[in-house]
Design an enzyme around this catalytic site. Structure first.
Site, mmCIF file in Angstrom:
data_model
loop_
_atom_site.group_PDB
_atom_site.id
_atom_site.type_symbol
_atom_site.label_atom_id
_atom_site.label_comp_id
_atom_site.label_asym_id
_atom_site.label_seq_id
_atom_site.Cartn_x
_atom_site.Cartn_y
_atom_site.Cartn_z
ATOM 1 C CB ALA A 1 -22.096 51.241 -1.831
ATOM 2 N NE ARG B 1 -29.134 44.333 10.094
ATOM 3 C CZ ARG B 1 -27.970 44.139 10.516
ATOM 4 N NH1 ARG B 1 -28.344 44.673 11.963
ATOM 5 N NH2 ARG B 1 -26.951 43.566 10.412
ATOM 6 C CB CYS C 1 -10.076 47.153 2.771
ATOM 7 S SG CYS C 1 -10.940 48.073 1.640
ATOM 8 C CG ASN D 1 -18.871 48.649 4.507
ATOM 9 O OD1 ASN D 1 -19.698 47.852 3.720
ATOM 10 N ND2 ASN D 1 -17.408 48.800 3.516
HETATM 11 C C1 LIG Z 1 -6.293 46.329 -3.021
HETATM 12 C C2 LIG Z 1 -7.282 47.746 -2.595
HETATM 13 C C3 LIG Z 1 -7.112 48.081 -1.217
HETATM 14 C C4 LIG Z 1 -8.351 49.139 -0.349
HETATM 15 N N1 LIG Z 1 -7.999 49.438 0.973
HETATM 16 C C5 LIG Z 1 -8.448 50.195 1.606
HETATM 17 C C6 LIG Z 1 -8.459 50.649 2.799
HETATM 18 O O1 LIG Z 1 -7.449 50.574 3.200
HETATM 19 N N2 LIG Z 1 -9.316 51.466 3.393
HETATM 20 C C7 LIG Z 1 -10.798 51.341 2.553
HETATM 21 O O2 LIG Z 1 -11.474 52.523 3.651
HETATM 22 N N3 LIG Z 1 -10.807 50.930 1.623
HETATM 23 C C8 LIG Z 1 -9.834 50.896 0.920
HETATM 24 N N4 LIG Z 1 -10.070 50.257 -0.616
HETATM 25 C C9 LIG Z 1 -11.031 50.691 -0.872
HETATM 26 C C10 LIG Z 1 -12.422 49.862 -0.679
HETATM 27 O O3 LIG Z 1 -12.677 48.350 -1.427
HETATM 28 C C11 LIG Z 1 -13.780 50.748 -1.871
HETATM 29 O O4 LIG Z 1 -13.987 51.694 -1.556
HETATM 30 C C12 LIG Z 1 -14.917 49.672 -1.527
HETATM 31 O O5 LIG Z 1 -14.560 48.577 -2.233
HETATM 32 C C13 LIG Z 1 -15.649 50.769 -1.912
HETATM 33 O O6 LIG Z 1 -17.097 49.746 -2.213
HETATM 34 P P1 LIG Z 1 -18.275 49.850 -3.177
HETATM 35 O O7 LIG Z 1 -19.406 48.749 -3.193
HETATM 36 O O8 LIG Z 1 -18.840 51.088 -3.371
HETATM 37 O O9 LIG Z 1 -18.001 49.283 -4.785
HETATM 38 P P2 LIG Z 1 -16.738 48.005 -4.762
HETATM 39 O O10 LIG Z 1 -16.175 47.366 -3.402
HETATM 40 O O11 LIG Z 1 -16.029 48.316 -6.052
HETATM 41 O O12 LIG Z 1 -18.029 47.397 -5.496
HETATM 42 C C14 LIG Z 1 -18.750 47.063 -6.662
HETATM 43 C C15 LIG Z 1 -19.007 46.362 -7.132
HETATM 44 O O13 LIG Z 1 -20.270 46.478 -8.240
HETATM 45 C C16 LIG Z 1 -19.726 45.283 -9.318
HETATM 46 N N5 LIG Z 1 -19.918 46.164 -10.874
HETATM 47 C C17 LIG Z 1 -19.795 47.065 -10.998
HETATM 48 N N6 LIG Z 1 -20.836 47.179 -12.623
HETATM 49 C C18 LIG Z 1 -21.532 45.682 -12.310
HETATM 50 C C19 LIG Z 1 -22.217 45.568 -13.804
HETATM 51 N N7 LIG Z 1 -22.911 46.750 -14.389
HETATM 52 N N8 LIG Z 1 -23.349 44.177 -13.170
HETATM 53 C C20 LIG Z 1 -23.267 44.044 -11.741
HETATM 54 N N9 LIG Z 1 -21.927 44.133 -11.247
HETATM 55 C C21 LIG Z 1 -21.060 45.413 -10.802
HETATM 56 C C22 LIG Z 1 -17.842 45.223 -8.841
HETATM 57 O O14 LIG Z 1 -17.827 44.003 -10.108
HETATM 58 C C23 LIG Z 1 -18.095 45.050 -7.866
HETATM 59 O O15 LIG Z 1 -17.784 43.654 -7.254
HETATM 60 C C24 LIG Z 1 -8.984 49.427 -1.061
HETATM 61 C C25 LIG Z 1 -9.676 48.932 -2.469
HETATM 62 C C26 LIG Z 1 -8.178 48.409 -2.877
HETATM 63 C C27 LIG Z 1 -8.487 47.426 -4.526
#
Ligand SMILES: Cc1cc2nc3c(=O)[nH]c(=O)nc-3n(C[C@H](O)[C@H](O)[C@H](O)COP(=O)(O)OP(=O)(O)OC[C@H]3O[C@@H](n4cnc5c(N)ncnc54)[C@H](O)[C@@H]3O)c2cc1C
Length: 457
Positions: A13, A23, A46, A311
């Site tokens: 995200a 962009r 994922c 995303n």
């Molecule tokens: C094993 C696994 C399999 C998955 N499979 C699927 C799938 O097949 N299909 C699907 O749609 N979704 C899947 N997901 C879910 C998907 O990965 C998440 O929904 C997605 O990554 C969420 O994106 P995000 O950016 O919101 O959060 P995240 O990807 O969790 O990213 C958040 C980031 O913020 C960072 N962060 C947090 N707090 C702080 C802070 N205070 N300071 C600095 N950095 C910080 C973390 O380190 C992390 O890198 C899966 C998840 C896992 C764990």
């Protein structure tokens, strides 16, 4: 002077938002700093199970864009290993800790993008001094697990606690690595993202793969010996373990947001509007696993932590931050996974969701095959449909079967998104040739069955 955007969280995200904003606005107009507490940016969580299993050879294949790429090609100042520890909305600054150097950094912002993801559930019993207990929420978590599994001698016995889709995917990954795997689930079935009748098919497939499944069992403690985990203690006796994976679900990661006064909704996620603006907080945006969103069928706020939404929401936020206009339309809960070759898809409401939302409905299960019955490789496919009574509107669908099962859910997701009735669906012009479907596609067979179930008695 350029405005400044600060992004908290450097994965799906956060970096989708940062890239979209870039962009539309140049460096002279918008300076972008992204803080990420881990080592990686824009990685695929994922993909972790497939890297753990060895199907994906290198960790780097899971990283779509690394910090250097963001710096060089996007002019985004990515600071990995920096954890944001406070957000001061009055002073409009964030305070971050350099996790390697230990120094505190203060950076002012005009616009804030909050994208911290989710936090895995970790009950009191899971806190232990014994090494060998892992979550798989981030690529850093996955790396720690991979290191443990690659040790010499390698662990032999794994216990996966929690039978959601991540637990199921991890159980399969560990079996493929040659471990003996036990999955412990408190409920009567793993895979509660589908109804129990469909989950039973998944349970059978997992047992076929060699996973020992213990349902209706509660974990009460983890035991260690010589600083290493050795046993999972349950209300049904101990289970020996050299490695434990926690897959107990997640909740929105909102600790910083709450402390800063950002509003949370009933699901615990941050409240945002359709443009991903945090409600009542000018210049503050949020997206991904940390927010709640609208379920288009139930009309209720929901927390659906999936990469597909993170995303899209990040992109919407970034377009808006960049001066454009975009909205996020909500979710219908479409998701797919697999156990070995058995594919599982779901969209919309399960029976219990439909009940909770107050719908009257019928549900039907149709057995069919993925290909014409005579065509080599024809395998069973089970489709479940939930339709509102008496309107016939599709409310939910689930599919379990072999090849071509999972992505068939997309046909049903489109029907559901467009509020089609099961009667309309019986006329859908779906592709047919023996290698791909029987002459009556499983989706059409199920729709016809639902129409019959809705007929006045
Ligand atoms: C094993 C696994 C399999 C998955 N499979 C699927 C799938 O097949 N299909 C699907 O749609 N979704 C899947 N997901 C879910 C998907 O990965 C998440 O929904 C997605 O990554 C969420 O994106 P995000 O950016 O919101 O959060 P995240 O990807 O969790 O990213 C958040 C980031 O913020 C960072 N962060 C947090 N707090 C702080 C802070 N205070 N300071 C600095 N950095 C910080 C973390 O380190 C992390 O890198 C899966 C998840 C896992 C764990």
């Amino acid at each position: 002077m350029a405005e400044r955007l600060i992004v908290v969280g450097g994965d799906a995200a956060g970096m989708a938002a940062a890239s979209q904003a870039r962009r539309r606005r140049s460096r002279d107009d918008l300076e972008i700093i992204a803080f990420e507490r881990g080592h990686f940016t824009s990685y695929s969580a994922c993909g972790i199970p497939y890297w753990i299993s060895g199907l994906v050879a290198d960790r780097e294949q899971l990283v779509a864009r690394d910090p250097a790429t963001f710096r060089e090609s996007y002019d985004i100042d990515v600071r990995v290993r920096h954890e944001v520890v406070a957000i001061d909305l009055n002073r409009r600054e964030v305070i971050a800790m350099d996790l390697d150097g230990g120094a505190e950094v203060r950076e002012p912002f005009d616009t804030l993008m909050y994208a911290t993801g989710a936090v895995p559930a970790k009950p009191a019993w899971a806190h232990t001094d014994g090494a060998g207990v892992f979550g798989v929420q981030t690529l850093d978590d996955g790396s720690a697990l991979r290191e443990w599994l690659d040790a010499d001698p390698p662990p032999r016995r794994a216990v996966v606690v929690g039978g959601g889709y991540i637990g199921v995917e991890m159980a399969e990954a560990l079996v493929l690595r040659g471990l003996s795997v036990t999955l412990v689930e408190r409920d009567e079935q793993p895979m509660s993202t589908v109804d129990p009748d469909m989950a039973q098919l998944v349970t059978n497939a997992m047992r076929g793969l060699g996973v020992t499944i213990r349902t209706g069992v509660k974990v009460t403690a983890l035991s260690e010996r010589d600083g290493r985990i050795c046993e999972v203690v349950t209300d049904d006796g101990p289970i020996p373990a050299d490695v434990v994976i926690l897959g107990l679900g997640v909740r929105p990661n909102t600790a910083l947001a709450e402390a800063a006064g950002l509003p949370l909704g009933p699901t615990g996620g941050i409240r945002v509007d359709r443009r991903m603006r945090v409600t009542g907080m000018p210049g503050v945006w949020a997206a991904g696993d940390c927010v709640e969103t609208l379920h288009r069928v139930s009309g209720m706020p929901v927390h659906v932590p999936l990469g597909t939404h993170a995303n899209k929401q990040g992109r919407v936020a970034g377009i808006n931050i960049g001066g454009g206009y975009a909205t996020f339309a909500g979710v219908i809960g479409t998701a797919v996974t697999k156990v070995c070759d058995l594919e599982v898809g779901r969209t919309g409401l399960r029976e219990r969701d439909a009940l909770a939302a107050g719908f009257e409905f019928v549900s039907v299960i149709a057995e069919s095959t993925n290909r014409a019955g005579y065509y080599p490789g024809a395998r069973p496919m089970t489709v479940k449909l939930i339709a509102e009574r008496p309107s016939g509107r599709l409310l939910g669908a689930q599919i379990v079967g072999w090849s071509e099962a999972a992505k068939r859910i997309d046909t049903l997701a489109v029907a559901l998104w467009n509020r089609m009735t099961v009667d309309d669906m019986t006329a859908l012009d779906l592709g047919y040739a023996p290698p791909y479907a029987p002459v009556w596609d499983p989706v059409l067979v199920a729709a016809r069955k639902a129409v019959d179930a809705l007929a006045p008695r």
